[in-house]
Scaffold this active site. Structure first.
Site, PDB file in Angstrom:
ATOM      1  N   ASP A 100       4.054 -11.303  -6.323  1.00 12.31           N
ATOM      2  CA  ASP A 100       2.715 -10.761  -6.135  1.00 12.31           C
ATOM      3  C   ASP A 100       2.686  -9.412  -6.857  1.00 12.31           C
ATOM      4  O   ASP A 100       3.133  -8.399  -6.318  1.00 12.31           O
ATOM      5  CB  ASP A 100       2.424 -10.614  -4.646  1.00 12.31           C
TER       6      ASP A 100
ATOM      7  N   TYR B 137     -11.527  -2.097   7.044  1.00  9.18           N
ATOM      8  CA  TYR B 137     -10.463  -1.512   7.871  1.00  9.18           C
ATOM      9  C   TYR B 137     -10.947  -0.337   8.719  1.00  9.18           C
ATOM     10  O   TYR B 137     -10.207   0.615   8.936  1.00  9.18           O
ATOM     11  CB  TYR B 137      -9.306  -1.002   6.994  1.00  9.18           C
TER      12      TYR B 137
ATOM     13  N   LYS C 152      -6.183  -6.074  -9.017  1.00 11.04           N
ATOM     14  CA  LYS C 152      -6.313  -4.625  -9.061  1.00 11.04           C
ATOM     15  C   LYS C 152      -6.596  -4.052 -10.459  1.00 11.04           C
ATOM     16  O   LYS C 152      -7.731  -4.031 -10.875  1.00 11.04           O
ATOM     17  CB  LYS C 152      -5.094  -3.973  -8.406  1.00 11.04           C
TER      18      LYS C 152
ATOM     19  N   TYR D 207       2.855  -7.202   1.885  1.00 12.82           N
ATOM     20  CA  TYR D 207       1.397  -7.314   2.050  1.00 12.82           C
ATOM     21  C   TYR D 207       0.870  -8.179   0.907  1.00 12.82           C
ATOM     22  O   TYR D 207       1.157  -7.915  -0.265  1.00 12.82           O
ATOM     23  CB  TYR D 207       0.710  -5.941   2.014  1.00 12.82           C
TER      24      TYR D 207
END
Ligand SMILES: *Cc1c(COP(=O)(O)O)cnc(C)c1O
Length: 422
Positions: free
Chosen positions: A239, A18, A268, A146
């Protein structure tokens, strides 16, 4: 102190996430980590407010996790799951199935969250093919969502307010709705689902849209989504890559809300920030659609490192820590601490919103501010905090000491208060 040679040389070759490589501020070289501290090359220590992209929930270098990984490393770093089996992946699948609510009990492993979402989407499409022969190539996703950076996952992210908007023309088009936070939006969702018979599944970040700036919605909203899916016989995908493993005060957003999806994605914090590993968990009834004598009904997906033994070993150790140490109580304490520390900010004119749930505390500013400048100043003050968009937030390790948490909240309160005079 000058930057190390490896940074100077490597900056010519590394392509960072990014980042506009021409203008991105130079990254800060790190020597090591421990607990909730990042030790820099020049000897300074930063208190970490975001646990390495929300992963390091037990703090860094937890001796128990390192030991479990070391033990597995000596035994066998990995062996493929095609035709072979190893203890760590099978044990982890059993444990995750035990923790996940409802009849979520069939666990598929991969290496990254994006791929876990890809697998969830594939499962949904093939579920329809296997059960009814229908081709249902589309998904319904929500504004502010997202779900990852790969092509299919980009297509279910918020199409406008996300870093993927530039890829719009290259992505499959999906149905994007507002979260059903009120009657009108609930009707719009209902209308979309009843008019389009090409939808395979609905996907949502339950209770908390992380990357969009820690936007939160209530349990009622989630229930409305569940009910709409039930009315239309559509699988619901949660999610939980960010919300899983205690982040919101219960093991999953599904447990916090009492709303159970048909497919759940995890990543994560699955390995406590030590090793890349992600999982997709399907309900028994979704799995039934694949369980057949017909080989074409099998799930056709198989990452090279699926069920990586080192990752699974450290994930198992992370689950041990959730069992042995009071992680969820620690999250509740962080929630109380953040609520108190950020309360005064609500009254400030430059603050649009203060949102706290579990270990996540976010302050949304009314206007844009100099994000890069703020990131730099936080580092100067000895804290690592990375605002996204207009939101300054914390999502620290659950093990953070109250004094360190106070340093983090004070840094944010000071910085936000000071924005007024600009
Ligand atoms: C981080 C994240 C992903 C993507 O995971 P990666 O491991 O970065 O591919 C997907 N969904 C949510 C909700 C996330 O927070």
């Amino acid at each position: 102190m000058t930057d190390p040679a490896w940074l100077e040389e490597g900056l010519d070759h590394i392509w960072l996430p990014y980042a506009q490589m021409k203008t991105a501020p130079r990254p800060v070289p790190v020597k090591s980590t421990h607990g909730t501290r990042i030790i820099l090359h020049d000897g300074r220590e930063l208190i970490d407010g975001i646990g390495s992209w929300w992963t390091a929930v037990h703090g860094y270098n937890h001796p128990y996790l390192l030991e479990a990984m070391g033990h597995q490393l000596a035994l066998m770093p990995h062996v493929m799951l095609g035709g072979l089996a190893h203890e760590q992946a099978y044990t982890l699948a059993t444990r995750l199935a035990g923790l996940a609510p409802g009849d979520l009990s069939k666990v598929f492993f991969c290496e990254s969250g994006s791929v876990a979402v890809e697998v969830a989407l594939k499962i949904a499409v093939q579920y329809w093919r296997n059960t009814t022969g229908q081709v249902r190539p589309k998904f319904l996703a929500f504004r502010g969502g997202y779900h990852g950076d790969t092509f299919a996952t980009m297509s279910v992210c918020d199409p406008d307010d996300s870093m993927h908007s530039l890829f719009g023309p290259a992505l499959p088009s999906q149905y994007i709705a507002d979260l059903p936070t009120d009657e009108a939006r609930t009707e719009t969702l209902e209308r979309l689902l009843s008019t389009h018979s090409d939808i395979a599944a609905v996907i949502v970040e339950p209770l908390l849209q992380g990357a969009a700036g820690m936007r939160m919605h209530d349990i009622v909203t989630l229930k409305r989504i569940r009910e709409a899916c039930d009315r239309h016989g559509l699988p619901l995908i949660f999610d939980e890559i960010f919300t899983g493993f205690g982040r919101l005060g219960g093991m999953f957003a599904a447990t916090v809300s009492g709303v159970t999806p048909d497919i759940m994605t995890l990543g994560k914090a699955l390995t406590g920030g030590v090793s890349p590993l992600a999982a997709t968990i399907a309900s028994r009834s979704i799995y039934e659609a694949f369980h057949s004598d017909d080989s074409t009904k099998a799930l056709m997906h198989g990452p090279t490192y699926t069920g990586h033994a080192l990752g699974c070993a450290v994930a198992n150790a992370s689950l041990d820590l959730f069992e042995r140490e009071p992680r969820l109580d620690q999250v509740a304490a962080i929630d109380a601490h953040l609520s108190q520390a950020f309360a005064p900010l609500r009254a400030l004119p430059q603050v649009a919103d203060v949102r706290i749930r579990g270990s996540v505390g976010a302050v949304e500013m009314r206007g844009a501010f100099d994000v890069q400048g703020m990131r730099r100043r936080f580092i100067q003050e000895g804290v690592f905090i990375r605002p996204i968009g207009k939101t300054v937030y914390l999502a620290p390790a659950y093990t953070i000491a109250p004094a360190d948490l106070s340093t983090l909240t004070k840094a944010i309160v000071d910085m936000v208060t000071e924005q007024k005079s600009r």
